[in-house]
Motif scaffolding. Sequence first.
Motif, PDB file in Angstrom:
ATOM      1  N   ASP A 123      48.931  14.567  22.993  1.00 18.94           N
ATOM      2  CA  ASP A 123      49.603  15.331  24.056  1.00 18.94           C
ATOM      3  C   ASP A 123      50.051  14.410  25.190  1.00 18.94           C
ATOM      4  OD1 ASP A 123      49.155  17.633  22.618  1.00 18.94           O
ATOM      5  OD2 ASP A 123      47.382  18.236  23.762  1.00 18.94           O
ATOM      6  N   CYS A 124      49.165  13.496  25.589  1.00 15.07           N
ATOM      7  CA  CYS A 124      49.486  12.584  26.695  1.00 15.07           C
ATOM      8  C   CYS A 124      50.672  11.684  26.343  1.00 15.07           C
ATOM      9  CB  CYS A 124      48.274  11.721  27.046  1.00 15.07           C
ATOM     10  SG  CYS A 124      46.970  12.587  27.954  1.00 15.07           S
ATOM     11  N   MET A 125      50.690  11.189  25.116  1.00 10.37           N
ATOM     12  CA  MET A 125      51.784  10.291  24.742  1.00 10.37           C
ATOM     13  C   MET A 125      53.098  11.054  24.614  1.00 10.37           C
ATOM     14  SD  MET A 125      52.059   7.042  24.487  1.00 10.37           S
ATOM     15  CE  MET A 125      50.582   6.236  23.878  1.00 10.37           C
ATOM     16  N   ALA A 126      53.045  12.305  24.172  1.00 10.06           N
ATOM     17  CA  ALA A 126      54.259  13.122  24.104  1.00 10.06           C
ATOM     18  C   ALA A 126      54.832  13.338  25.506  1.00 10.06           C
ATOM     19  CB  ALA A 126      53.949  14.468  23.450  1.00 10.06           C
ATOM     20  N   VAL A 127      53.948  13.587  26.474  1.00 10.07           N
ATOM     21  CA  VAL A 127      54.390  13.745  27.864  1.00 10.07           C
ATOM     22  C   VAL A 127      54.973  12.435  28.375  1.00 10.07           C
ATOM     23  CG1 VAL A 127      53.626  14.167  30.225  1.00 10.07           C
ATOM     24  CG2 VAL A 127      52.766  15.607  28.365  1.00 10.07           C
ATOM     25  N   ALA A 128      54.333  11.320  28.015  1.00 11.12           N
ATOM     26  CA  ALA A 128      54.828  10.007  28.449  1.00 11.12           C
ATOM     27  C   ALA A 128      56.241   9.756  27.949  1.00 11.12           C
ATOM     28  CB  ALA A 128      53.879   8.910  27.952  1.00 11.12           C
ATOM     29  N   VAL A 142      62.298   9.650  29.314  1.00 11.83           N
ATOM     30  CA  VAL A 142      63.637  10.237  29.248  1.00 11.83           C
ATOM     31  C   VAL A 142      64.100  10.644  30.645  1.00 11.83           C
ATOM     32  CG1 VAL A 142      64.988  12.175  28.372  1.00 11.83           C
ATOM     33  CG2 VAL A 142      63.346  11.006  26.876  1.00 11.83           C
ATOM     34  N   GLU A 143      63.158  11.152  31.457  1.00 16.41           N
ATOM     35  CA  GLU A 143      63.481  11.589  32.807  1.00 16.41           C
ATOM     36  C   GLU A 143      63.445  10.432  33.814  1.00 16.41           C
ATOM     37  OE1 GLU A 143      60.777  14.709  33.733  1.00 16.41           O
ATOM     38  OE2 GLU A 143      61.363  15.947  31.995  1.00 16.41           O
ATOM     39  N   GLU A 144      63.198   9.219  33.294  1.00 17.62           N
ATOM     40  CA  GLU A 144      63.146   7.995  34.107  1.00 17.62           C
ATOM     41  C   GLU A 144      62.043   8.031  35.164  1.00 17.62           C
ATOM     42  OE1 GLU A 144      66.997   7.033  35.621  1.00 17.62           O
ATOM     43  OE2 GLU A 144      67.832   6.660  33.624  1.00 17.62           O
ATOM     44  N   GLU A 145      60.976   8.745  34.849  1.00 19.76           N
ATOM     45  CA  GLU A 145      59.762   8.727  35.676  1.00 19.76           C
ATOM     46  C   GLU A 145      58.831   7.677  35.082  1.00 19.76           C
ATOM     47  OE1 GLU A 145      59.160  10.317  38.395  1.00 19.76           O
ATOM     48  OE2 GLU A 145      60.849  11.721  38.441  1.00 19.76           O
ATOM     49  N   HIS A 146      59.156   6.411  35.298  1.00 19.92           N
ATOM     50  CA  HIS A 146      58.514   5.336  34.555  1.00 19.92           C
ATOM     51  C   HIS A 146      57.044   5.109  34.926  1.00 19.92           C
ATOM     52  CE1 HIS A 146      62.899   3.948  34.053  1.00 19.92           C
ATOM     53  NE2 HIS A 146      62.517   4.607  32.975  1.00 19.92           N
ATOM     54  N   GLU A 147      56.716   5.166  36.191  1.00 23.21           N
ATOM     55  CA  GLU A 147      55.328   4.962  36.588  1.00 23.21           C
ATOM     56  C   GLU A 147      54.431   6.061  36.022  1.00 23.21           C
ATOM     57  OE1 GLU A 147      54.681   4.387  40.707  1.00 23.21           O
ATOM     58  OE2 GLU A 147      55.976   2.622  40.864  1.00 23.21           O
ATOM     59  N   ALA A 148      54.894   7.285  36.089  1.00 22.40           N
ATOM     60  CA  ALA A 148      54.125   8.400  35.527  1.00 22.40           C
ATOM     61  C   ALA A 148      54.004   8.262  34.016  1.00 22.40           C
ATOM     62  CB  ALA A 148      54.789   9.729  35.880  1.00 22.40           C
ATOM     63  N   ALA A 149      55.064   7.757  33.374  1.00 16.51           N
ATOM     64  CA  ALA A 149      55.026   7.550  31.928  1.00 16.51           C
ATOM     65  C   ALA A 149      53.967   6.521  31.552  1.00 16.51           C
ATOM     66  CB  ALA A 149      56.398   7.094  31.431  1.00 16.51           C
ATOM     67  N   VAL A 150      53.856   5.462  32.347  1.00 14.21           N
ATOM     68  CA  VAL A 150      52.834   4.441  32.086  1.00 14.21           C
ATOM     69  C   VAL A 150      51.439   5.041  32.216  1.00 14.21           C
ATOM     70  CG1 VAL A 150      51.793   2.308  32.943  1.00 14.21           C
ATOM     71  CG2 VAL A 150      54.267   2.473  32.710  1.00 14.21           C
ATOM     72  N   ARG A 151      51.216   5.820  33.253  1.00 16.84           N
ATOM     73  CA  ARG A 151      49.900   6.435  33.446  1.00 16.84           C
ATOM     74  C   ARG A 151      49.525   7.317  32.256  1.00 16.84           C
ATOM     75  NH1 ARG A 151      51.768   7.061  38.816  1.00 16.84           N
ATOM     76  NH2 ARG A 151      52.321   9.242  38.432  1.00 16.84           N
ATOM     77  N   MET A 152      50.466   8.130  31.799  1.00 19.64           N
ATOM     78  CA  MET A 152      50.166   9.020  30.675  1.00 19.64           C
ATOM     79  C   MET A 152      49.978   8.236  29.383  1.00 19.64           C
ATOM     80  SD  MET A 152      49.905  11.935  32.022  1.00 19.64           S
ATOM     81  CE  MET A 152      49.769  12.929  30.530  1.00 19.64           C
ATOM     82  N   PRO A 169      53.983   4.255  21.396  1.00 23.36           N
ATOM     83  CA  PRO A 169      54.121   4.212  22.846  1.00 23.36           C
ATOM     84  C   PRO A 169      55.512   4.605  23.308  1.00 23.36           C
ATOM     85  CG  PRO A 169      54.224   2.007  21.936  1.00 23.36           C
ATOM     86  CD  PRO A 169      53.873   2.927  20.796  1.00 23.36           C
ATOM     87  N   PRO A 170      55.634   5.082  24.523  1.00 28.15           N
ATOM     88  CA  PRO A 170      56.963   5.437  25.052  1.00 28.15           C
ATOM     89  C   PRO A 170      57.811   4.204  25.227  1.00 28.15           C
ATOM     90  CG  PRO A 170      55.317   5.483  26.796  1.00 28.15           C
ATOM     91  CD  PRO A 170      54.576   5.299  25.508  1.00 28.15           C
ATOM     92  N   VAL A 195      52.120  -0.397  28.663  1.00 26.40           N
ATOM     93  CA  VAL A 195      51.191   0.296  27.778  1.00 26.40           C
ATOM     94  C   VAL A 195      50.664  -0.666  26.708  1.00 26.40           C
ATOM     95  CG1 VAL A 195      50.960   2.145  26.068  1.00 26.40           C
ATOM     96  CG2 VAL A 195      52.238   2.541  28.181  1.00 26.40           C
ATOM     97  N   SER A 196      51.530  -1.502  26.180  1.00 23.11           N
ATOM     98  CA  SER A 196      51.126  -2.460  25.157  1.00 23.11           C
ATOM     99  C   SER A 196      50.129  -3.480  25.697  1.00 23.11           C
ATOM    100  CB  SER A 196      52.348  -3.180  24.588  1.00 23.11           C
ATOM    101  OG  SER A 196      53.202  -2.265  23.930  1.00 23.11           O
ATOM    102  N   HIS A 197      50.274  -3.835  26.979  1.00 22.65           N
ATOM    103  CA  HIS A 197      49.334  -4.773  27.595  1.00 22.65           C
ATOM    104  C   HIS A 197      47.920  -4.222  27.559  1.00 22.65           C
ATOM    105  CE1 HIS A 197      47.752  -7.675  30.528  1.00 22.65           C
ATOM    106  NE2 HIS A 197      47.156  -6.640  31.104  1.00 22.65           N
TER     107      HIS A 197
END
Length: 277
Positions: free
Chosen positions: A172-177, A182-192, A274-275, A248-250
């Motif tokens: 679920d978290c990775m799907a949200v990420a 896609v929405e260019e919310e990159h920091e939030a994507a990294v957290r998820m 990963p996103p 995320v890969s790091h």
Amino acid sequence: MNTATAATTSATATTSATTSGAGEAAPVRERLDGLARGHARRGEVWSALLTTWAVELHRLEEVVWESGLLLAVDPHAELAAIGEAVARAVEAVADQVEFELAPDGVVHLAREAMIGALDDSLHEPVLDGFFRLDHLIDVVPSQGRRNGHAADRLEERTAEQLVVELLGAAGDCMAVARELVVEEEHEAAVRMGRQADVATFEAFLVAAASLAGDDELGSVQVRWDLARDLTPAVLADDSGAAGVAAAVSHQRRELLALLGSAEQAVLAQTFETPPGA
């Protein structure tokens, strides 16, 4: 002496978890020793014993790999056989002791059993690499539970139910990420994305502990303690989707580095895509 037997079961489950090749062994082993000393200072005798024994097993695995294990037809099977022999030897000694030992005495006795289970050629290098046990002398026990890791994690679930729940949360978290990228919310994507990988990592640890017979999940806590201090990569402002994937890969590489090579392959296949990848 029941403490020694239970600690051996839990810590033996960490054997392949504490070595990811000769280049990574010393830092992880030193971190484990630091964790053990911290537990001892706080009077957490069970955790101090468990983590100290993980240090001992780490040294054993390090020596075995350096002795040419990689040349074996199936090195991971060979390593597992050595671990099982050590566990049997320690449990046999534990069954013969009819009185309670001091914490350092437990580890000394376990060391003797370990050495007795090994080929003669391994004795000297294993013995030479043992750390001091001064942190286990005159430990003042705290009033906390011996080991509440299983109860804290499982609550009223079985280990299998927890694994399923964690893997579902990871998905679920990775799907949200991916949606956030896609929405260019990159920091939030990294957290998820990081949350997803942490959930997958915990699911893997619980499954591995359950498979090894570590019903108290002590080995999960040892590995979890190592992972808590990982440093997240900084996301550059203009890095976009590629930066999300890199961040995320790091973390993923750092989590994998806490495991042995056989386990790394399994966990790597379990991680969600990963996103930005």
